[in-house]
Write an enzyme that holds these catalytic residues in place. Structure first.
Site: not given
Ligand code: NAD
Length: 332
Positions: A121, A231, A78
């Site tokens: 996923r 996250g 990916k």
């Molecule tokens: P998004 O940008 O749509 O949402 C971000 C979220 O984080 C919101 O709830 C926001 O309020 C919160 N946030 C932002 N700054 C913050 C801070 N300083 N303190 C606390 N919360 C804060 O992002 P998303 O697409 O919903 O993704 C969320 C997270 O999941 C990202 O970190 C992304 O990298 C991660 N992610 C992980 C995987 C995995 O496989 N583990 C896959 C996709 C995304």
């Protein structure tokens, strides 16, 4: 010598982003991810090292997640990342594409849009952890985070247990309407609460934020809770108190990622837990690890996101597109 003839009919299947929603279901994603985690635990499937670069252009982070599954023969990568300026252009900030290859010949076989698949996923991963680790009688789901992924997470979690209520907290409270709307769609009451209250009420907690410091403290989490930390997928991110990992039975998709870019990086760095304390969720799926040991135990899944998840759901989409006769194939 059997050099390829000019009439060689090798085809590449293309599944554009816009077609994924009509093909892929959360159930299909769940099955693909569960099987992949199981194959990772037997050693049949492995991920290659992650590449993620701050490219010094458009403030973008760009990289690759890749791997090979000897059982399903899924092979590929990916490619994608994060472009913060995209939203202003009407585009999604996270952009990704999956490229699959033939494990017998190395030839490219498919090009698949990866944006929706990433959400499906990732939600499937925490749902797999809930299926195998949460108490069967879990009633209250706590959501920490209300961004793009959170709605997918809530829907997938609610397919695994008979939740009666969703409670939620978000760093940006104005975003909580996403959780409220999703819960309503699922026919569940929603309550916006403080993080302390969320810990006190929840039987299962999903954290899905881009936080760089602990939000959920260990003392707020009650015995018997299952937490899926979804996250933290990069060095420096953190969602929960490192002490919580010392208190919990810790599981992950892949230990190497958990200790380096996952939620466990902080507990490891502080010496609160050792790498050997972290079990692969696949071992629980395979029955090699008993999983939850008591109703009081806290279980924590560190979902770091592995390339094999992406390959598994992309391969499934290609199969579905071909089976339904909607695949676009081009000679390559
Ligand atoms: P998004 O940008 O749509 O949402 C971000 C979220 O984080 C919101 O709830 C926001 O309020 C919160 N946030 C932002 N700054 C913050 C801070 N300083 N303190 C606390 N919360 C804060 O992002 P998303 O697409 O919903 O993704 C969320 C997270 O999941 C990202 O970190 C992304 O990298 C991660 N992610 C992980 C995987 C995995 O496989 N583990 C896959 C996709 C995304």
């Amino acid at each position: 010598m059997n050099a390829p003839s000019p009439t060689d009919t090798h085809k590449v299947t293309i599944v554009p982003e816009a077609e994924i929603a009509a093909l892929m279901t959360p159930e299909d994603a769940f099955g693909a991810v569960e099987a992949t985690f199981a194959a990772m635990a037997t050693g049949a499937a492995y991920n290659f090292p992650v590449i993620r670069e701050d490219i010094g252009h458009a403030e973008a982070l760009y990289g690759f997640k890749s791997g090979f599954d000897r059982e399903s023969l899924a092979m590929g990568l990916k490619s994608g990342g994060y472009w913060p300026g995209n939203e202003a252009r009407g585009l999604t900030n996270h952009q990704s594409t999956v490229i699959l290859f033939d494990a017998d010949t190395g030839r490219v076989t498919a090009l698949v849009g990866g944006n929706l698949l990433t959400a499906l996923r990732t939600a499937a991963a925490s749902a797999v952890s809930i299926k195998h680790l949460a108490r069967p009688d879990a009633k209250v789901l706590g959501m920490v985070g209300a961004g793009h992924q959170s709605a997918f997470q809530m829907r997938a979690a609610c397919a695994q247990r008979d939740f009666e209520k969703v409670v939620g907290w978000n760093y940006h409270p104005e975003m909580l309407t996403r959780l409220e709307d999703t819960a309503r769609d699922l026919g569940l009451p929603f309550e916006a609460v403080s993080l302390e209250e969320l810990g006190a009420q929840s039987d299962v907690i999903i954290t899905i934020t881009s936080s760089h410091q602990a939000q959920l403290m260990s003392d707020w989490v009650k015995p018997g809770t299952h937490i899926a930390c979804m996250g933290t997928d990069t060095k420096g991110k953190q969602e929960v108190d490192a002490q919580l990992l010392a208190r919990a039975a810790v599981f992950t998709d892949e230990v190497a990622q958990s200790v380096s870019i996952g939620e466990a990086q902080h507990a490891i760095a502080q010496g609160l837990i050792a790498e050997s304390d972290i079990a692969q969720i696949g071992a629980v799926i395979n029955g090699a690890h008993p999983g939850r040991s008591s109703a009081e135990e806290i279980t924590l899944f560190d979902g770091t996101g592995v390339g094999l998840q992406d390959l598994a759901v992309a391969a499934k989409v290609v199969d579905l597109a071909v089976a339904r006769g909607v695949a676009t194939q081009v000679a390559f």
